[in-house]
Design a protein around this motif. Structure first.
Motif, PDB file in Angstrom:
ATOM      1  N   GLY A  59       0.801  -1.272  -0.108  1.00 24.65           N
ATOM      2  CA  GLY A  59       0.098   0.018  -0.103  1.00 24.65           C
ATOM      3  C   GLY A  59       0.813   1.264   0.168  1.00 24.65           C
ATOM      4  N   LEU A  60       2.198   0.964  -0.637  1.00 23.13           N
ATOM      5  CA  LEU A  60       2.933   2.213  -0.733  1.00 23.13           C
ATOM      6  C   LEU A  60       3.456   2.504  -2.013  1.00 23.13           C
ATOM      7  N   THR A  61       3.922   3.782  -1.954  1.00 21.93           N
ATOM      8  CA  THR A  61       4.793   4.109  -3.167  1.00 21.93           C
ATOM      9  C   THR A  61       6.129   4.496  -2.891  1.00 21.93           C
ATOM     10  N   ARG A  62       7.132   4.494  -3.957  1.00 18.86           N
ATOM     11  CA  ARG A  62       8.438   4.747  -3.398  1.00 18.86           C
ATOM     12  C   ARG A  62       8.874   5.886  -2.742  1.00 18.86           C
ATOM     13  N   GLY A  63       7.800   7.069  -3.291  1.00 17.62           N
ATOM     14  CA  GLY A  63       7.953   8.281  -2.286  1.00 17.62           C
ATOM     15  C   GLY A  63       7.727   8.290  -1.032  1.00 17.62           C
ATOM     16  N   GLU A  64       6.395   7.380  -0.661  1.00 17.07           N
ATOM     17  CA  GLU A  64       6.130   7.131   0.783  1.00 17.07           C
ATOM     18  C   GLU A  64       6.981   6.617   1.526  1.00 17.07           C
ATOM     19  N   LEU A  65       7.513   5.625   0.762  1.00 18.79           N
ATOM     20  CA  LEU A  65       8.621   4.813   1.537  1.00 18.79           C
ATOM     21  C   LEU A  65       9.881   5.543   1.974  1.00 18.79           C
ATOM     22  N   ASP A  66      10.126   6.496   0.979  1.00 16.95           N
ATOM     23  CA  ASP A  66      11.348   7.453   0.967  1.00 16.95           C
ATOM     24  C   ASP A  66      11.087   8.091   2.418  1.00 16.95           C
ATOM     25  N   VAL A  67       9.865   8.805   2.742  1.00 19.53           N
ATOM     26  CA  VAL A  67       9.611   9.340   3.637  1.00 19.53           C
ATOM     27  C   VAL A  67       9.429   8.905   4.907  1.00 19.53           C
ATOM     28  N   LEU A  68       8.949   7.566   4.959  1.00 21.18           N
ATOM     29  CA  LEU A  68       8.819   6.820   6.100  1.00 21.18           C
ATOM     30  C   LEU A  68      10.433   6.431   6.459  1.00 21.18           C
ATOM     31  N   SER A  69      11.156   5.933   5.675  1.00 24.25           N
ATOM     32  CA  SER A  69      12.504   5.635   5.865  1.00 24.25           C
ATOM     33  C   SER A  69      13.229   6.835   6.594  1.00 24.25           C
ATOM     34  N   ARG A  72      12.326   6.931  10.097  1.00 21.16           N
ATOM     35  CA  ARG A  72      13.145   5.897  10.827  1.00 21.16           C
ATOM     36  C   ARG A  72      14.288   5.978  11.005  1.00 21.16           C
ATOM     37  N   ARG A  73      15.117   6.663  10.107  1.00 25.02           N
ATOM     38  CA  ARG A  73      16.577   6.590  10.352  1.00 25.02           C
ATOM     39  C   ARG A  73      17.001   7.642  11.224  1.00 25.02           C
ATOM     40  N   THR A  82      12.665  19.906   6.029  1.00 24.07           N
ATOM     41  CA  THR A  82      13.888  19.209   6.019  1.00 24.07           C
ATOM     42  C   THR A  82      13.657  17.840   5.060  1.00 24.07           C
ATOM     43  N   LEU A  83      12.689  17.114   5.299  1.00 23.90           N
ATOM     44  CA  LEU A  83      12.325  16.005   4.414  1.00 23.90           C
ATOM     45  C   LEU A  83      12.524  16.409   2.911  1.00 23.90           C
ATOM     46  N   ALA A  84      11.664  17.336   2.369  1.00 23.94           N
ATOM     47  CA  ALA A  84      11.795  17.914   1.137  1.00 23.94           C
ATOM     48  C   ALA A  84      13.146  18.071   0.542  1.00 23.94           C
ATOM     49  N   HIS A  85      13.975  18.688   1.469  1.00 26.43           N
ATOM     50  CA  HIS A  85      15.483  18.941   0.961  1.00 26.43           C
ATOM     51  C   HIS A  85      16.201  17.461   0.875  1.00 26.43           C
ATOM     52  N   LEU A 123       7.374   8.878  13.261  1.00 27.63           N
ATOM     53  CA  LEU A 123       6.707   7.798  12.900  1.00 27.63           C
ATOM     54  C   LEU A 123       5.673   7.283  14.139  1.00 27.63           C
ATOM     55  N   THR A 124       4.643   6.801  13.807  1.00 27.47           N
ATOM     56  CA  THR A 124       3.894   6.072  14.952  1.00 27.47           C
ATOM     57  C   THR A 124       4.553   4.714  15.018  1.00 27.47           C
ATOM     58  N   ASP A 125       4.202   3.915  16.117  1.00 32.63           N
ATOM     59  CA  ASP A 125       4.469   2.619  16.033  1.00 32.63           C
ATOM     60  C   ASP A 125       4.196   1.604  14.739  1.00 32.63           C
ATOM     61  N   ALA A 126       2.946   1.991  14.317  1.00 32.65           N
ATOM     62  CA  ALA A 126       2.531   1.275  13.022  1.00 32.65           C
ATOM     63  C   ALA A 126       3.320   1.703  11.783  1.00 32.65           C
ATOM     64  N   GLY A 127       3.962   3.084  11.609  1.00 34.71           N
ATOM     65  CA  GLY A 127       4.918   3.399  10.527  1.00 34.71           C
ATOM     66  C   GLY A 127       6.082   2.488  10.873  1.00 34.71           C
ATOM     67  N   SER A 128       6.687   2.700  12.117  1.00 31.63           N
ATOM     68  CA  SER A 128       7.904   2.192  12.397  1.00 31.63           C
ATOM     69  C   SER A 128       7.845   0.549  12.044  1.00 31.63           C
ATOM     70  N   ALA A 129       6.728  -0.234  12.400  1.00 26.45           N
ATOM     71  CA  ALA A 129       6.773  -1.523  12.051  1.00 26.45           C
ATOM     72  C   ALA A 129       6.536  -1.591  10.568  1.00 26.45           C
ATOM     73  N   LEU A 130       5.814  -1.096  10.001  1.00 29.38           N
ATOM     74  CA  LEU A 130       5.799  -1.306   8.473  1.00 29.38           C
ATOM     75  C   LEU A 130       7.111  -0.861   7.797  1.00 29.38           C
ATOM     76  N   VAL A 131       7.750  -0.127   8.006  1.00 35.68           N
ATOM     77  CA  VAL A 131       9.356   0.301   7.637  1.00 35.68           C
ATOM     78  C   VAL A 131      10.111  -0.908   7.787  1.00 35.68           C
ATOM     79  N   ASP A 132      10.083  -1.372   8.997  1.00 36.35           N
ATOM     80  CA  ASP A 132      10.872  -2.561   9.470  1.00 36.35           C
ATOM     81  C   ASP A 132      10.449  -3.712   8.762  1.00 36.35           C
ATOM     82  N   GLU A 133       9.089  -4.001   8.372  1.00 36.72           N
ATOM     83  CA  GLU A 133       8.781  -5.057   7.346  1.00 36.72           C
ATOM     84  C   GLU A 133       9.215  -4.886   6.118  1.00 36.72           C
ATOM     85  N   VAL A 134       8.988  -3.823   5.493  1.00 39.50           N
ATOM     86  CA  VAL A 134       9.200  -3.253   4.121  1.00 39.50           C
ATOM     87  C   VAL A 134      10.882  -3.430   3.497  1.00 39.50           C
TER      88      VAL A 134
END
Length: 193
Positions: A59-69, A72-73, A82-85, A123-134
């Motif tokens: 349920g993600l795009t690469r752009g959304e994964l980049d934001v979440l990543s 997460r980092r 800062t994210l845009a930059h 990130l929320t806990d759900a966001g962190s969990a999704l990144v860690d899975e993906v």
């Protein structure tokens, strides 16, 4: 302009064909830069296409994964600016991605105490969990894409690509040929030359 991959493999790639076609039309110009720039652009588009198709199952795009990543980092909340930059995307694209991710409960937004006009993102806990899975699955996809390239070629790409991005990222805001009238065809010079 449909391309037959079997025909092109004997005569180079699509970019080689573009260069030949332009050289025929404009023999007065050098199309060497087209060979580099268009291959980088085509590689990027092909990677994004494969990545977006793969990430659709999450349920993600690469752009959304980049934001979440990016979130997460870091141990600190980040602002949309800062994210845009960091991600080299327009603020409008970040805004759209943030809204979609926030609606899905993958990140939260709070007021920035240092700047009341801005927000901070975590990130929320759900966001962190999704990144860690993906991320492991995404890395496996990227490894599979690179495995299609002959051995030794990938390692040879790292330093030249780093050189390109380093120079271009340092030069943002000082882009050569940034206006139609400013184009001279001459190579840009580095400061201090």
């Amino acid at each position: 302009m449909d391309q037959d991959p079997d025909v092109l493999s004997d005569h180079g790639d699509v970019v080689d064909q573009m260069q030949r076609e332009w050289a025929r039309l404009r023999p007065d110009l050098s199309f060497a830069s087209l060979g580099v720039i268009h291959r980088v652009l085509r590689a990027s588009r092909l990677i994004l296409e494969a990545s977006d198709a793969f990430l659709a199952d999450y349920g993600l795009t690469r752009g959304e994964l980049d934001v979440l990543s990016a979130l997460r980092r870091t141990d600190e909340p980040l602002s949309p600016t800062t994210l845009a930059h960091t991600l080299l995307v327009p603020r409008s694209a970040i805004t759209m991605r943030l809204k979609a991710l926030q609606v899905r409960g993958l990140l939260s937004r709070t007021a920035n105490p240092a700047d009341g006009r801005s927000s901070l993102l975590v990130l929320t806990d759900a966001g962190s969990a999704l990144v860690d899975e993906v991320i492991p699955a995404q890395l496996a996809l990227e490894d599979a894409l690179l495995a299609e390239i002959p051995p030794g070629v990938v390692e040879g790409l790292v330093d030249p690509l780093r050189a390109l991005t380093s120079v271009w990222e340092q030069g943002r805001g000082h882009q050569a040929g940034s206006s139609k009238n400013g184009r001279s065809g001459a190579a840009p010079t580095s400061p201090g030359r």
